[in-house]
Write a protein that holds these residues in place. Structure first.
Motif, short mmCIF file in Angstrom:
data_model
loop_
_atom_site.label_atom_id
_atom_site.label_comp_id
_atom_site.label_asym_id
_atom_site.label_seq_id
_atom_site.Cartn_x
_atom_site.Cartn_y
_atom_site.Cartn_z
N ARG A 31 -6.09 -4.22 10.60
CA ARG A 31 -6.81 -3.35 11.56
C ARG A 31 -8.29 -3.73 11.61
N GLN A 32 -8.85 -4.02 10.44
CA GLN A 32 -10.27 -4.39 10.43
C GLN A 32 -10.49 -5.68 11.22
N ASN A 33 -9.60 -6.63 11.02
CA ASN A 33 -9.72 -7.90 11.73
C ASN A 33 -9.51 -7.75 13.24
N SER A 64 0.87 -1.19 0.00
CA SER A 64 0.00 0.00 0.00
C SER A 64 0.90 1.23 0.00
N THR A 65 0.32 2.42 0.00
CA THR A 65 1.14 3.63 -0.20
C THR A 65 2.07 3.93 0.98
N LYS A 66 1.65 3.52 2.19
CA LYS A 66 2.41 3.82 3.42
C LYS A 66 2.51 5.33 3.67
N TRP A 67 1.52 6.07 3.21
CA TRP A 67 1.54 7.52 3.44
C TRP A 67 1.07 7.89 4.84
N SER A 68 0.26 7.00 5.46
CA SER A 68 -0.48 7.43 6.66
C SER A 68 0.38 7.98 7.80
N ILE A 106 1.83 4.71 14.94
CA ILE A 106 2.57 5.93 14.62
C ILE A 106 1.75 6.79 13.66
N ASP A 107 0.76 6.20 12.98
CA ASP A 107 -0.08 7.02 12.10
C ASP A 107 -1.39 7.41 12.78
N PHE A 108 -1.41 7.38 14.13
CA PHE A 108 -2.67 7.73 14.80
C PHE A 108 -3.19 9.07 14.28
N ASP A 109 -4.44 9.02 13.84
CA ASP A 109 -5.11 10.21 13.33
C ASP A 109 -6.47 10.21 13.99
N GLY A 121 4.37 -0.27 15.48
CA GLY A 121 3.56 0.96 15.45
C GLY A 121 2.76 1.09 14.17
N TYR A 122 2.73 0.03 13.37
CA TYR A 122 2.00 0.08 12.09
C TYR A 122 1.23 -1.23 11.91
N SER A 123 0.15 -1.16 11.16
CA SER A 123 -0.64 -2.34 10.84
C SER A 123 -1.37 -2.05 9.54
N HIS A 133 -14.02 11.88 4.46
CA HIS A 133 -15.36 11.67 5.00
C HIS A 133 -15.35 11.65 6.53
N PHE A 134 -14.35 10.96 7.12
CA PHE A 134 -14.29 10.92 8.59
C PHE A 134 -14.03 12.31 9.18
N ARG A 135 -13.36 13.15 8.42
CA ARG A 135 -13.14 14.53 8.90
C ARG A 135 -14.45 15.30 8.92
N TYR A 138 -17.28 2.83 13.13
CA TYR A 138 -17.85 2.13 11.97
C TYR A 138 -17.91 0.63 12.23
N LEU A 139 -16.78 0.07 12.68
CA LEU A 139 -16.73 -1.38 12.90
C LEU A 139 -17.56 -1.83 14.09
N SER A 140 -17.79 -0.90 15.02
CA SER A 140 -18.61 -1.26 16.19
C SER A 140 -20.09 -1.38 15.81
N ASN A 197 -9.51 9.45 11.66
CA ASN A 197 -9.54 8.12 11.03
C ASN A 197 -9.69 7.00 12.06
N ASN A 198 -9.02 7.17 13.19
CA ASN A 198 -9.09 6.11 14.19
C ASN A 198 -10.49 6.02 14.78
N GLN A 199 -11.00 7.16 15.23
CA GLN A 199 -12.32 7.16 15.85
C GLN A 199 -13.39 6.72 14.85
N TRP A 229 2.99 9.78 7.74
CA TRP A 229 3.35 11.17 7.44
C TRP A 229 2.10 12.05 7.37
N LEU A 230 1.01 11.48 6.83
CA LEU A 230 -0.24 12.26 6.78
C LEU A 230 -0.69 12.62 8.20
N ALA A 231 -0.44 11.69 9.14
CA ALA A 231 -0.92 11.90 10.51
C ALA A 231 -0.25 13.08 11.20
C1 FAD Z 1 -9.87 0.12 13.35
C2 FAD Z 1 -9.11 1.00 12.40
C3 FAD Z 1 -8.35 2.08 12.89
C4 FAD Z 1 -7.66 2.93 12.02
N1 FAD Z 1 -6.91 3.95 12.52
C5 FAD Z 1 -6.27 4.81 11.67
C6 FAD Z 1 -5.49 5.88 12.17
O1 FAD Z 1 -5.37 6.12 13.38
N2 FAD Z 1 -4.83 6.65 11.25
C7 FAD Z 1 -4.94 6.46 9.90
O2 FAD Z 1 -4.35 7.21 9.13
N3 FAD Z 1 -5.72 5.47 9.42
C8 FAD Z 1 -6.36 4.63 10.24
N4 FAD Z 1 -7.11 3.60 9.73
C9 FAD Z 1 -7.32 3.53 8.27
C10 FAD Z 1 -6.32 2.66 7.47
O3 FAD Z 1 -6.18 1.40 8.06
C11 FAD Z 1 -4.94 3.33 7.33
O4 FAD Z 1 -5.10 4.66 6.87
C12 FAD Z 1 -4.06 2.58 6.32
O5 FAD Z 1 -3.92 1.24 6.68
C13 FAD Z 1 -2.71 3.26 6.27
O6 FAD Z 1 -1.79 2.64 5.43
P1 FAD Z 1 -1.48 3.27 3.99
O7 FAD Z 1 -1.14 4.70 4.11
O8 FAD Z 1 -0.49 2.39 3.32
O9 FAD Z 1 -2.90 3.15 3.31
P2 FAD Z 1 -3.37 3.04 1.79
O10 FAD Z 1 -4.17 1.81 1.62
O11 FAD Z 1 -2.22 3.21 0.88
O12 FAD Z 1 -4.38 4.27 1.62
C14 FAD Z 1 -3.94 5.59 1.24
C15 FAD Z 1 -4.47 6.57 2.26
O13 FAD Z 1 -5.89 6.56 2.22
C16 FAD Z 1 -6.41 6.78 3.54
N5 FAD Z 1 -7.18 5.61 3.98
C17 FAD Z 1 -7.04 4.33 3.58
N6 FAD Z 1 -7.94 3.55 4.22
C18 FAD Z 1 -8.63 4.35 5.03
C19 FAD Z 1 -9.71 4.15 5.96
N7 FAD Z 1 -10.25 2.93 6.17
N8 FAD Z 1 -10.17 5.21 6.65
C20 FAD Z 1 -9.65 6.44 6.45
N9 FAD Z 1 -8.65 6.70 5.59
C21 FAD Z 1 -8.15 5.67 4.89
C22 FAD Z 1 -5.20 6.98 4.44
O14 FAD Z 1 -4.95 8.36 4.56
C23 FAD Z 1 -4.09 6.27 3.69
O15 FAD Z 1 -2.80 6.77 4.01
C24 FAD Z 1 -7.77 2.72 10.60
C25 FAD Z 1 -8.53 1.64 10.12
C26 FAD Z 1 -9.18 0.79 11.00
C27 FAD Z 1 -9.97 -0.36 10.46
#
Ligand code: FAD
Length: 446
Positions: free
Chosen positions: A372-374, A262-266, A399-402, A365-367, A308-310, A412-414, A405-407, A268-270
């Motif tokens: 995360r869904q599981n 995946s992009t692994k941007w989160s 480390i990407d706590f946002d 610090g990453y998943s 959307h979460f924002r 959503y999953l609850s 997005n987290n809340q 830095w976005l956080a």
């Molecule tokens: C229970 C749970 C908790 C989460 N907590 C966080 C969190 O604290 N911080 C966080 O950034 N993301 C969170 N996510 C969303 C998502 O899992 C991560 O953004 C993603 O795994 C980050 O890796 P990536 O940048 O490689 O994502 P990619 O799959 O490459 O996606 C690109 C970008 O899209 C956005 N994105 C992707 N999936 C989601 C999603 N489900 N919800 C919102 N934005 C999304 C993110 O900004 C991400 O960096 C959570 C998801 C779940 C199910």
């Protein structure tokens, strides 16, 4: 304390926008200082409340998340020095220490980015109640509020309705604003003293630095390419495109192992080291050169989830944090399963797929999104724990706590958020079969 008039000088408070590129709030502060022919002092507050114990009995922010943020702070600090400015770092309660600082410099205005989450908003309100002129700038979404096809407070609850409405109009997020290349002067030296002395006087101590260095990590942030600062974030964005990864994203995004699925941007976005608009623009440029595909579209699709979460936070505020969430359905009578939670938190549930996921989270610090869904589903629907405890553990570890997005995702999953299907349980055995059929992920984290 009420601030007196005849003040001059602007304080810029860096929050989750630790960057010089695409930073409208910083531009606003610079323009204000230039218009008033006054100084600008950039500040970062290491918030002591984030280091307290959460109601669930563990520290709100792990030492490794503090270290990740400290990397981004350090990078902005170095860049500001190169522009002839400096970043003042203070430790304490933001509203208290910023009020003290405004008083110390007789500053007229504090400018910062807007964060629509209850704790962050309370900080702003506390300063306004002290008579401080605070200007907040909304900037973390792809679209500005006036680009939405509805009022921000009327945003559709369902993601699909939101996305379709946005895509129906010619959807073009605002272009990233220019990178800041010059900074107004600092307050004069007599008032400023040395930044170092002032930091000392205001109680800044260096953060504990715990970089999680695990060779198995899907986000190996001990390596220079994955450093926490803005410059590494922008370099990663360029590399991600130059490796043609946007064209494989959709097929690989549910992967569990390695840095490229995946992009692994989160992360830095956080911290704001990377702006979402910058990332979006990079993908659109990639498409213009190498072709738009379903895969490149899907990256934008995921960024829309982030938006959307924002907007939902802006619409519902505190309700996003209630145990019952946005739902009027009665709450289950069961109380929080403390023992189950402890097993989950420490990766000892006995379910190999889930335990592997928790060990990865705690060690790196990453998943991945799939894990995360599981992890969340298992905690809520199998162990019958309070979803807010799981959200708090993710807050502490990721480390990407946002906050949005987290809340939003936990709610959503609850089944108490905006999922039109109501409750969403992931069958961990089927998920392990579908996404880790050969057991490689479980072996990696056993
Ligand atoms: C229970 C749970 C908790 C989460 N907590 C966080 C969190 O604290 N911080 C966080 O950034 N993301 C969170 N996510 C969303 C998502 O899992 C991560 O953004 C993603 O795994 C980050 O890796 P990536 O940048 O490689 O994502 P990619 O799959 O490459 O996606 C690109 C970008 O899209 C956005 N994105 C992707 N999936 C989601 C999603 N489900 N919800 C919102 N934005 C999304 C993110 O900004 C991400 O960096 C959570 C998801 C779940 C199910």
């Amino acid at each position: 304390m009420t601030l007196s008039k005849a003040r001059s000088g602007v304080v810029y408070w860096f929050r989750n926008d630790l960057r010089l590129h695409d930073n409208s709030a910083l531009h606003q502060a610079i323009e204000l200082a230039e218009k008033q022919q006054t100084w600008l002092l950039p500040v970062y507050v290491h918030d002591t409340a984030l280091q307290l114990t959460s109601p669930w009995g563990f520290v709100r922010t792990s030492a490794h998340r503090l270290a990740w943020t400290a990397m981004a702070v350090q990078d902005v600090s170095q860049q500001l020095v190169e522009l002839g400015s400096q970043l003042l770092q203070i430790t304490g309660d933001p509203s208290e220490v910023l009020a003290e600082l405004m008083e110390h410099f007789s500053a007229s205005t504090l400018v910062c980015e807007d964060i629509a989450a209850p704790y962050e908003e309370a900080n702003i309100q506390a300063m306004q109640q002290r008579g401080i002129d605070v200007q907040t700038v909304w900037q973390s979404t792809l679209m500005a509020p006036d680009q939405l096809p509805f009022e921000p407070h009327d945003v559709p609850d369902e993601f699909s309705s939101f996305r379709r409405a946005v895509e129906r109009q010619t959807f073009a997020p605002a272009q990233p604003v220019a990178t800041v290349t010059t900074m107004p002067a600092l307050p004069n030296q007599a008032a400023l003293g040395s930044v170092h002395e002032l930091q000392h006087a205001l109680g800044h101590t260096t953060d504990p630095c715990v970089i999680l260095d695990d060779p198995r990590s899907a986000f190996p942030w001990s390596q220079p390419e994955f450093h926490g600062g803005e410059r590494a974030a922008l370099a990663h964005l360029v590399k991600y495109c130059s490796r043609d990864l946007p064209h494989t994203y959709k097929a690989t995004r549910n992967g569990l192992v390695g840095a490229n699925y995946s992009t692994k941007w989160s992360p830095w976005l956080a911290t704001g080291a990377l702006s979402a608009r910058q990332a979006w623009t990079a993908i659109r440029s990639f498409e213009a050169k190498y072709g738009a595909t379903d895969s490149t579209y899907w990256i934008g699709f995921e960024l829309l989830w982030r938006d959307h979460f924002r907007w939902l936070h802006l619409k519902y505020g505190e309700r996003m944090y209630w145990k019952r969430g946005l739902s009027d359905a009665p709450l289950p009578t069961l109380t929080h399963n403390t023992r189950g939670f402890e097993h989950w938190r420490t990766g000892r549930t006995g379910k190999a797929f889930i335990d592997a996921g928790m060990r990865e989270l705690n060690a790196t610090g990453y998943s991945s999104n799939r894990m995360r869904q599981n992890l969340a589903s298992f905690l809520i629907h199998d162990l019958r724990c309070d979803w807010r405890a799981g959200a708090a553990w993710f807050e502490s570890q990721l480390i990407d706590f946002d906050v949005y997005n987290n809340q939003g995702n936990w709610l959503y999953l609850s089944g108490r958020g905006t999922d039109p299907r109501g409750s969403r349980r992931f069958n961990p055995d089927k998920q392990a079969q579908d996404y880790d059929g050969d057991g490689a992920y479980r072996r990696l984290w056993n």
